[in-house]
Design an enzyme around this catalytic site. Structure first.
Site, short mmCIF file in Angstrom:
data_model
loop_
_atom_site.label_atom_id
_atom_site.label_comp_id
_atom_site.label_asym_id
_atom_site.label_seq_id
_atom_site.Cartn_x
_atom_site.Cartn_y
_atom_site.Cartn_z
N GLU A 14 -8.21 4.82 12.51
CA GLU A 14 -8.34 5.12 11.14
C GLU A 14 -7.84 3.75 10.14
O GLU A 14 -8.05 3.52 9.38
CB GLU A 14 -6.03 5.37 10.71
CG GLU A 14 -6.79 7.14 11.24
CD GLU A 14 -5.13 7.42 11.31
OE1 GLU A 14 -4.82 8.74 11.52
OE2 GLU A 14 -4.27 6.94 11.24
N ASP A 199 -6.90 19.90 11.25
CA ASP A 199 -6.24 21.55 12.09
C ASP A 199 -5.13 22.37 10.53
O ASP A 199 -4.90 21.54 9.49
CB ASP A 199 -5.57 21.25 13.07
CG ASP A 199 -4.23 20.91 12.99
OD1 ASP A 199 -3.64 21.73 12.99
OD2 ASP A 199 -3.88 19.49 13.01
#
Length: 232
Positions: A14, A199
């Site tokens: 990230e 998810d």
């Protein structure tokens, strides 16, 4: 006062793209965390990886504020979707943040409430929210602005997801955002949390998490780049 923007990611993926696109001036290690100072799109920035969990996130944020004088904080990462409208790859922009594992219900407090404190739900900065929404629209990302729920737990059951949505009105669940938000709130520093859905937070994901993290990192990086380019 000049602006110094703190950019936090929870994982290496990230922050690598941010580090590769900024002009680095100095690296400093505090509390085992590497803080990289430099410039990006003409702004002074400090980029760092918090690590996983609320304590790591809170310590990282406080050091950004005390040690580097950041005037705003943007946190990027992945999360599990709680709002049923969200799908894998969608973006959540924090309207507010709250700890879902703060539980003093036996003493009569609602779940998420921090006892004897003026607020337990920490509001993100309206201007940073607006910039993030503009970035998502410009990129064509499907996004939702809503409540980010944080806890030192990996949520992977449909029952928990349903409860976080119906009882706490959560958009997504992760492990750092509310700690960053509370530290910023306590110090009067504007913030926003950006999360890409990895998810459905219910154990049903059929996606290669490693591959998705790389994809989500690129998406988050492009949103942050847009925000910096349009900050004025």
């Amino acid at each position: 006062m000049s602006q110094v923007i703190g950019l936090i990611g929870a994982m290496d993926e990230e922050i690598e793209l941010l580090l590769s696109s900024m002009q680095t001036t100095r690296k400093t290690v505090k509390a085992g965390i590497t803080y990289t100072e430099g410039t990006l799109h003409g702004y002074s920035v400090v980029v760092c990886k918090s690590g996983v969990g609320k304590v790591n996130a809170a310590v990282t944020t406080q050091i950004l504020i005390d040690g580097f004088g950041v005037t705003s904080v943007i946190f990027t990462g992945v999360a599990g979707a709680v709002n049923p409208e969200l799908n894998i790859g969608d973006i959540v922009i924090s309207s507010t943040c709250m700890q879902h594992d703060m539980d003093v219900t036996p003493l009569g407090f609602a779940r998420g409430i921090i006892p004897y404190q003026d607020t337990s739900e920490f509001a993100a900065d309206s201007r940073l929210i607006q910039l993030a929404e503009q970035a998502c629209k410009a990129r064509g990302d499907h996004y939702l602005t809503g409540k980010v729920l944080s806890g030192d737990q990996f949520v992977a059951s449909r029952e928990r997801v349903s409860a976080l949505y119906t009882e706490m009105d959560g958009a997504c669940t992760e492990m750092e955002g509310a700690a960053v938000a509370q530290a910023c709130h306590m110090n009067g520093v504007p913030f926003v949390i950006l999360r890409s859905m990895s998810d459905k937070a219910d154990g049903s994901a059929h996606v290669n998490f490693g591959e998705f993290t790389v994809e989500a990192s690129h998406r988050s990086h492009q949103i942050v780049e847009y925000m910096l380019q349009h900050l004025h």
